[in-house]
Design a protein around this motif. Structure first.
Motif, PDB file in Angstrom:
ATOM      1  N   CYS A   1       0.857  -1.183   0.000  1.00  0.00           N
ATOM      2  CA  CYS A   1       0.000   0.000   0.000  1.00  0.00           C
ATOM      3  C   CYS A   1       0.893   1.234   0.000  1.00  0.00           C
ATOM      4  CB  CYS A   1      -0.912   0.001   1.215  1.00  0.00           C
ATOM      5  SG  CYS A   1      -1.941   1.475   1.337  1.00  0.00           S
ATOM      6  N   GLU A   2       0.973   1.924  -1.147  1.00  0.00           N
ATOM      7  CA  GLU A   2       1.893   3.053  -1.233  1.00  0.00           C
ATOM      8  C   GLU A   2       1.487   4.191  -0.310  1.00  0.00           C
ATOM      9  OE1 GLU A   2       2.080   5.523  -4.776  1.00  0.00           O
ATOM     10  OE2 GLU A   2       0.470   4.340  -5.653  1.00  0.00           O
ATOM     11  N   ASP A   3       0.209   4.305   0.008  1.00  0.00           N
ATOM     12  CA  ASP A   3      -0.217   5.349   0.939  1.00  0.00           C
ATOM     13  C   ASP A   3       0.370   5.147   2.333  1.00  0.00           C
ATOM     14  OD1 ASP A   3      -1.639   7.007  -0.733  1.00  0.00           O
ATOM     15  OD2 ASP A   3      -3.546   5.982  -0.412  1.00  0.00           O
ATOM     16  N   ASP A   4       0.704   3.913   2.683  1.00  0.00           N
ATOM     17  CA  ASP A   4       1.322   3.670   3.984  1.00  0.00           C
ATOM     18  C   ASP A   4       2.680   4.363   4.090  1.00  0.00           C
ATOM     19  OD1 ASP A   4      -0.828   2.207   4.748  1.00  0.00           O
ATOM     20  OD2 ASP A   4       0.131   0.239   4.561  1.00  0.00           O
ATOM     21  N   LEU A   5       3.361   4.527   2.966  1.00  0.00           N
ATOM     22  CA  LEU A   5       4.652   5.213   2.956  1.00  0.00           C
ATOM     23  C   LEU A   5       4.481   6.723   3.097  1.00  0.00           C
ATOM     24  CD1 LEU A   5       6.261   3.112   0.100  1.00  0.00           C
ATOM     25  CD2 LEU A   5       6.951   3.086   2.502  1.00  0.00           C
ATOM     26  N   ARG A   6       3.241   7.172   3.040  1.00  0.00           N
ATOM     27  CA  ARG A   6       2.935   8.589   3.242  1.00  0.00           C
ATOM     28  C   ARG A   6       2.428   8.862   4.657  1.00  0.00           C
ATOM     29  NH1 ARG A   6       0.136   7.822  -2.151  1.00  0.00           N
ATOM     30  NH2 ARG A   6       1.424   8.881  -3.709  1.00  0.00           N
ATOM     31  N   ARG A   7       1.733   7.889   5.228  1.00  0.00           N
ATOM     32  CA  ARG A   7       0.977   8.175   6.456  1.00  0.00           C
ATOM     33  C   ARG A   7       1.693   7.788   7.744  1.00  0.00           C
ATOM     34  NH1 ARG A   7      -2.596   3.667   4.716  1.00  0.00           N
ATOM     35  NH2 ARG A   7      -3.997   5.254   3.866  1.00  0.00           N
TER      36      ARG A   7
ATOM     37  N   LYS B   1       6.156  10.251  -0.829  1.00  0.00           N
ATOM     38  CA  LYS B   1       6.406   9.091   0.025  1.00  0.00           C
ATOM     39  C   LYS B   1       7.844   9.181   0.534  1.00  0.00           C
ATOM     40  CE  LYS B   1       5.236   6.436  -3.488  1.00  0.00           C
ATOM     41  NZ  LYS B   1       4.483   7.260  -4.429  1.00  0.00           N
ATOM     42  N   VAL B   2       8.111   8.568   1.678  1.00  0.00           N
ATOM     43  CA  VAL B   2       9.435   8.673   2.292  1.00  0.00           C
ATOM     44  C   VAL B   2      10.089   7.306   2.409  1.00  0.00           C
ATOM     45  CG1 VAL B   2       8.836  10.744   3.574  1.00  0.00           C
ATOM     46  CG2 VAL B   2       8.500   8.513   4.645  1.00  0.00           C
TER      47      VAL B   2
ATOM     48  N   MET C   1       5.323  -3.775  -4.968  1.00  0.00           N
ATOM     49  CA  MET C   1       4.866  -2.416  -5.262  1.00  0.00           C
ATOM     50  C   MET C   1       4.520  -2.292  -6.741  1.00  0.00           C
ATOM     51  SD  MET C   1       4.273   0.760  -4.268  1.00  0.00           S
ATOM     52  CE  MET C   1       5.275   1.482  -2.962  1.00  0.00           C
ATOM     53  N   PHE C   2       3.238  -2.120  -7.046  1.00  0.00           N
ATOM     54  CA  PHE C   2       2.804  -1.898  -8.417  1.00  0.00           C
ATOM     55  C   PHE C   2       3.168  -0.474  -8.819  1.00  0.00           C
ATOM     56  CE2 PHE C   2       0.428  -5.622  -7.422  1.00  0.00           C
ATOM     57  CZ  PHE C   2       0.081  -6.226  -8.621  1.00  0.00           C
ATOM     58  N   GLU C   3       3.902  -0.364  -9.922  1.00  0.00           N
ATOM     59  CA  GLU C   3       4.337   0.943 -10.390  1.00  0.00           C
ATOM     60  C   GLU C   3       3.363   1.524 -11.406  1.00  0.00           C
ATOM     61  OE1 GLU C   3       7.199   3.038  -9.680  1.00  0.00           O
ATOM     62  OE2 GLU C   3       6.872   1.833  -7.898  1.00  0.00           O
ATOM     63  N   ARG C   4       3.547   2.795 -11.726  1.00  0.00           N
ATOM     64  CA  ARG C   4       2.679   3.490 -12.680  1.00  0.00           C
ATOM     65  C   ARG C   4       3.092   3.217 -14.126  1.00  0.00           C
ATOM     66  NH1 ARG C   4       6.417   7.164 -10.581  1.00  0.00           N
ATOM     67  NH2 ARG C   4       7.650   8.298 -12.139  1.00  0.00           N
ATOM     68  N   ASP C   5       4.112   2.368 -14.314  1.00  0.00           N
ATOM     69  CA  ASP C   5       4.687   2.151 -15.638  1.00  0.00           C
ATOM     70  C   ASP C   5       4.334   0.791 -16.219  1.00  0.00           C
ATOM     71  OD1 ASP C   5       6.022   4.606 -15.391  1.00  0.00           O
ATOM     72  OD2 ASP C   5       7.738   3.656 -14.415  1.00  0.00           O
ATOM     73  N   LYS C   6       4.403   0.733 -17.543  1.00  0.00           N
ATOM     74  CA  LYS C   6       4.376  -0.526 -18.265  1.00  0.00           C
ATOM     75  C   LYS C   6       5.731  -0.697 -18.940  1.00  0.00           C
ATOM     76  CE  LYS C   6       2.467   1.503 -22.516  1.00  0.00           C
ATOM     77  NZ  LYS C   6       1.394   1.437 -23.530  1.00  0.00           N
ATOM     78  N   ALA C   7       6.109  -1.942 -19.221  1.00  0.00           N
ATOM     79  CA  ALA C   7       7.391  -2.221 -19.857  1.00  0.00           C
ATOM     80  C   ALA C   7       7.372  -3.631 -20.419  1.00  0.00           C
ATOM     81  CB  ALA C   7       8.544  -2.065 -18.860  1.00  0.00           C
ATOM     82  N   VAL C   8       8.378  -3.946 -21.207  1.00  0.00           N
ATOM     83  CA  VAL C   8       8.548  -5.280 -21.776  1.00  0.00           C
ATOM     84  C   VAL C   8       9.525  -6.063 -20.906  1.00  0.00           C
ATOM     85  CG1 VAL C   8       9.365  -6.594 -23.771  1.00  0.00           C
ATOM     86  CG2 VAL C   8       8.077  -4.461 -24.106  1.00  0.00           C
ATOM     87  N   ARG C   9       9.181  -7.281 -20.559  1.00  0.00           N
ATOM     88  CA  ARG C   9      10.073  -8.138 -19.778  1.00  0.00           C
ATOM     89  C   ARG C   9      11.188  -8.680 -20.657  1.00  0.00           C
ATOM     90  NH1 ARG C   9       8.856 -14.250 -17.589  1.00  0.00           N
ATOM     91  NH2 ARG C   9      10.757 -14.484 -16.324  1.00  0.00           N
ATOM     92  N   ILE C  10      12.434  -8.585 -20.175  1.00  0.00           N
ATOM     93  CA  ILE C  10      13.572  -9.115 -20.927  1.00  0.00           C
ATOM     94  C   ILE C  10      14.464  -9.939 -19.995  1.00  0.00           C
ATOM     95  CG2 ILE C  10      13.606  -7.304 -22.687  1.00  0.00           C
ATOM     96  CD1 ILE C  10      15.838  -5.923 -21.110  1.00  0.00           C
ATOM     97  N   PRO C  11      15.117 -10.982 -20.534  1.00  0.00           N
ATOM     98  CA  PRO C  11      16.038 -11.783 -19.723  1.00  0.00           C
ATOM     99  C   PRO C  11      17.396 -11.090 -19.656  1.00  0.00           C
ATOM    100  CG  PRO C  11      15.968 -12.655 -21.940  1.00  0.00           C
ATOM    101  CD  PRO C  11      14.986 -11.505 -21.914  1.00  0.00           C
ATOM    102  N   PRO C  12      18.250 -11.496 -18.726  1.00  0.00           N
ATOM    103  CA  PRO C  12      19.603 -10.919 -18.689  1.00  0.00           C
ATOM    104  C   PRO C  12      20.361 -11.233 -19.970  1.00  0.00           C
ATOM    105  CG  PRO C  12      19.432 -12.811 -17.213  1.00  0.00           C
ATOM    106  CD  PRO C  12      18.051 -12.500 -17.667  1.00  0.00           C
TER     107      PRO C  12
ATOM    108  N   THR D   1      -4.729   5.701 -10.888  1.00  0.00           N
ATOM    109  CA  THR D   1      -3.972   6.659 -10.099  1.00  0.00           C
ATOM    110  C   THR D   1      -3.679   7.894 -10.912  1.00  0.00           C
ATOM    111  OG1 THR D   1      -2.920   4.854  -8.879  1.00  0.00           O
ATOM    112  CG2 THR D   1      -1.845   6.988  -8.785  1.00  0.00           C
ATOM    113  N   MET D   2      -3.930   9.058 -10.337  1.00  0.00           N
ATOM    114  CA  MET D   2      -3.613  10.305 -11.008  1.00  0.00           C
ATOM    115  C   MET D   2      -2.098  10.471 -11.062  1.00  0.00           C
ATOM    116  SD  MET D   2      -4.616  12.997 -12.588  1.00  0.00           S
ATOM    117  CE  MET D   2      -6.368  13.084 -12.195  1.00  0.00           C
ATOM    118  N   VAL D   3      -1.549  10.574 -12.270  1.00  0.00           N
ATOM    119  CA  VAL D   3      -0.117  10.714 -12.460  1.00  0.00           C
ATOM    120  C   VAL D   3       0.193  12.113 -12.956  1.00  0.00           C
ATOM    121  CG1 VAL D   3       1.907   9.900 -13.716  1.00  0.00           C
ATOM    122  CG2 VAL D   3       0.189   8.263 -12.924  1.00  0.00           C
ATOM    123  N   LYS D   4       1.057  12.811 -12.224  1.00  0.00           N
ATOM    124  CA  LYS D   4       1.425  14.175 -12.577  1.00  0.00           C
ATOM    125  C   LYS D   4       2.883  14.207 -13.000  1.00  0.00           C
ATOM    126  CE  LYS D   4       0.219  15.301  -8.472  1.00  0.00           C
ATOM    127  NZ  LYS D   4       0.039  16.045  -7.199  1.00  0.00           N
ATOM    128  N   THR D   5       3.133  14.575 -14.238  1.00  0.00           N
ATOM    129  CA  THR D   5       4.502  14.663 -14.720  1.00  0.00           C
ATOM    130  C   THR D   5       4.768  16.085 -15.188  1.00  0.00           C
ATOM    131  OG1 THR D   5       3.852  13.979 -16.945  1.00  0.00           O
ATOM    132  CG2 THR D   5       4.572  12.256 -15.419  1.00  0.00           C
TER     133      THR D   5
END
Length: 387
Positions: free
Chosen positions: A79-85, A116-117, A344-355, A380-384
Motif C-alpha cells: 500500500c503506497e499510501d502507507d509510505l505517506r501516512r 512518500k518517504v 509495489m505496483f508501479e505506474r509504468d508498463k514495460a517489456v520483460r527481458i532476460p539478462p 492513479t492520477m499521475v502528474k509529470t
C-alpha cells in the motif's frame, strides 16, 4: 537457461563483475538473500513496527512462510499510501534506530500524490546510487575528470543527494547545479504559461553556466535536455562528452535525436528507478535505440505482470508474470535490511527481458525491463512535468 549453466557463466567472468564487498547481499541469489531480509524485519524484538503489525493483521508467520521470492505474494500488494501516512521509524528495524546518523533519507517527487518517504543506510546508498553507476560508466567509457552540470531537484529527493558523490566517483568535482522543485512544477498544467515560464527560468540559469564554464557532462531530465539543445550552439553541444538521463522516461525517437543530432560526441546512459527502490541502468547501448534496464540484485527485483482493467493492484496479479518479450505492468521489490518494500505496483508498463550476455558478465542474473513508459489506463492520477 538453467541455474547451473548460468552459475558456470558467472564463475568464468568474475573479473568483469560489479564488486560491492561491503554489501551482505553481493554475490547471492534472490532466494539466498530474502530470508535474511525477512528475518530482520519480522524479528519480534528488533524488527520493523510496520511489518510486525502487518504480520499480525494477516495472521501469518512470515519467517516460516516466506522463503522465496514467490512467497512474497502472501503479503499482498504494498500500500503506497502507507509510505505517506506512517512515521519513517515504523519501516526501519528497531535494531538500527539507535544509530540514526547512519541513514540517508529520501522523498519522492509527488508524481502519484503526496510524497512518500524512505531511508537507506549509508553503505546501501553508496552501493546502489554511486558505485553501481561508476561501474557501468567505466564499462561504457563515460568521461571522467570533467565538469558536470546537474539540472534537477536537490534534497529531499534522493538523486539530489547522490549526484555529488556520483560525480566525485567519476573523478570530478561537485557538479555545477541548477535546482528546481518538481513538486511545484507538477502543480502547473502542461503547456500553461506558468509551466513554460518555470522551464525558461531553469534553462536561463543553466545556459549561464554552459556559456561561461567548460561542461563535459549533462545530467538532467529529457524535457530539460531538449530545451537546452535548442539554445546551445553547435560548438557547445559537440563539446559534451557524456549525457546521463533520469527523472522521466525517454522514448526511442527522442533518444535517437539526442544521440545522433544534439550531442553526437557524447556517451549516453539512461537510468530507470526512483527514490524508493534505487537505480536500474542501461548497461549497454542498443543499435535499435531500445532502452533496456537492469537492476542491481538481489536487493532490487523488477517484475512485469499482466495488465488488467484499471491496473488496480491485486494479490492475484502478482502471479501473472508475462513471458519474455511481452509487455505488462512493472512491479518492484526492494529487499534491503534497512527498508523492505515488496510487491509495489508501479505506474509504468514495460517489456520483460532476460539478462543479456553482457548483464551476465557483470553478475546480473535477474530480469530487466525494456522501454518503460506511463500506463495509459491507470486509476492513479499521475502528474509529470520536468521530473
Amino acid at each position: 537457461m538453467s541455474r547451473n549453466i548460468l552459475q558456470k557463466m558467472l564463475n568464468l567472468n568474475k573479473v568483469d563483475q560489479f564488486q560491492s564487498p561491503n554489501s551482505k547481499w553481493f554475490g547471492l541469489s534472490t532466494d539466498e538473500w530474502l530470508p535474511s531480509v525477512v528475518s530482520r524485519h519480522f524479528d519480534s524484538d528488533h524488527g520493523s513496527q510496520y511489518w510486525l503489525d502487518k504480520e499480525k493483521e494477516l495472521g501469518i508467520d512470515a519467517r516460516k512462510e516466506i522463503k522465496t521470492l514467490d512467497d512474497l505474494k502472501i503479503l499482498g500488494p504494498m500500500c503506497e499510501d502507507d509510505l505517506r501516512r506512517y512515521p519513517i521509524e515504523h519501516f526501519i528495524p528497531k535494531i538500527f534506530l539507535d544509530k540514526k546518523s547512519d541513514f540517508i533519507l529520501g522523498e519522492t517527487a509527488g508524481t502519484t500524490g503526496r510524497p512518500k518517504v524512505t531511508a537507506y543506510r549509508r553503505e546501501e546508498f553508496r552501493a546502489i546510487f554511486v558505485d553501481w553507476f561508476a561501474f557501468i560508466a567505466e564499462k561504457r567509457d563515460f568521461p571522467t575528470g570533467g565538469n558536470w552540470l546537474w539540472i534537477g531537484p536537490s534534497g529531499p529527493h534522493i538523486i539530489g543527494k547522490a549526484v555529488g558523490p556520483v560525480a566525485n566517483g567519476m573523478g570530478s568535482m561537485d557538479p555545477f547545479s541548477i535546482d528546481f522543485d518538481p513538486r511545484w512544477a507538477k502543480k502547473m498544467q502542461p503547456e500553461s504559461i506558468g509551466s513554460k515560464r518555470y522551464l525558461e527560468h531553469v534553462l536561463e540559469q543553466a545556459m549561464d553556466i554552459i556559456e561561461t564554464q567548460g561542461i563535459d557532462v549533462l545530467y538532467t531530465t529529457p524535457p530539460v535536455l531538449a530545451g537546452l539543445a535548442l539554445r546551445m550552439s553547435d560548438q557547445k553541444r559537440r563539446a559534451i562528452k557524456g549525457v546521463h538521463y533520469g527523472g522521466i522516461s525517454i522514448g526511442t525517437e527522442s533518444l535517437k535525436c539526442f544521440k545522433e543530432e544534439n550531442f553526437p560526441n557524447a556517451v549516453h546512459i539512461s537510468g530507470y528507478g526512483n527514490t524508493l527502490f534505487g537505480l536500474c541502468l542501461e548497461i549497454e547501448a542498443s543499435s535499435t535505440y531500445d532502452l533496456d534496464y537492469f537492476p542491481l540484485g538481489p536487493r532490487m527485483i523488477v517484475q512485469v505482470v499482466e495488465m488488467a482493467d484499471g491496473n488496480v493492484p491485486g494479490s492475484e496479479r502478482l502471479s501473472k508474470i508475462v513471458n519474455y518479450g511481452e509487455e505488462g505492468q512493472v512491479v518492484f521489490h526492494r529487499l534491503d535490511e534497512s527498508f523492505f518494500i515488496p510487491n509495489m505496483f508501479e505506474r509504468d508498463k514495460a517489456v520483460r527481458i532476460p539478462p543479456t550476455s553482457t548483464a551476465i558478465d557483470y553478475g546480473i542474473t535477474q530480469d530487466g525491463v525494456r522501454n518503460p513508459t506511463l500506463l495509459e489506463n491507470n486509476n492513479t492520477m499521475v502528474k509529470t512535468g520536468l521530473y
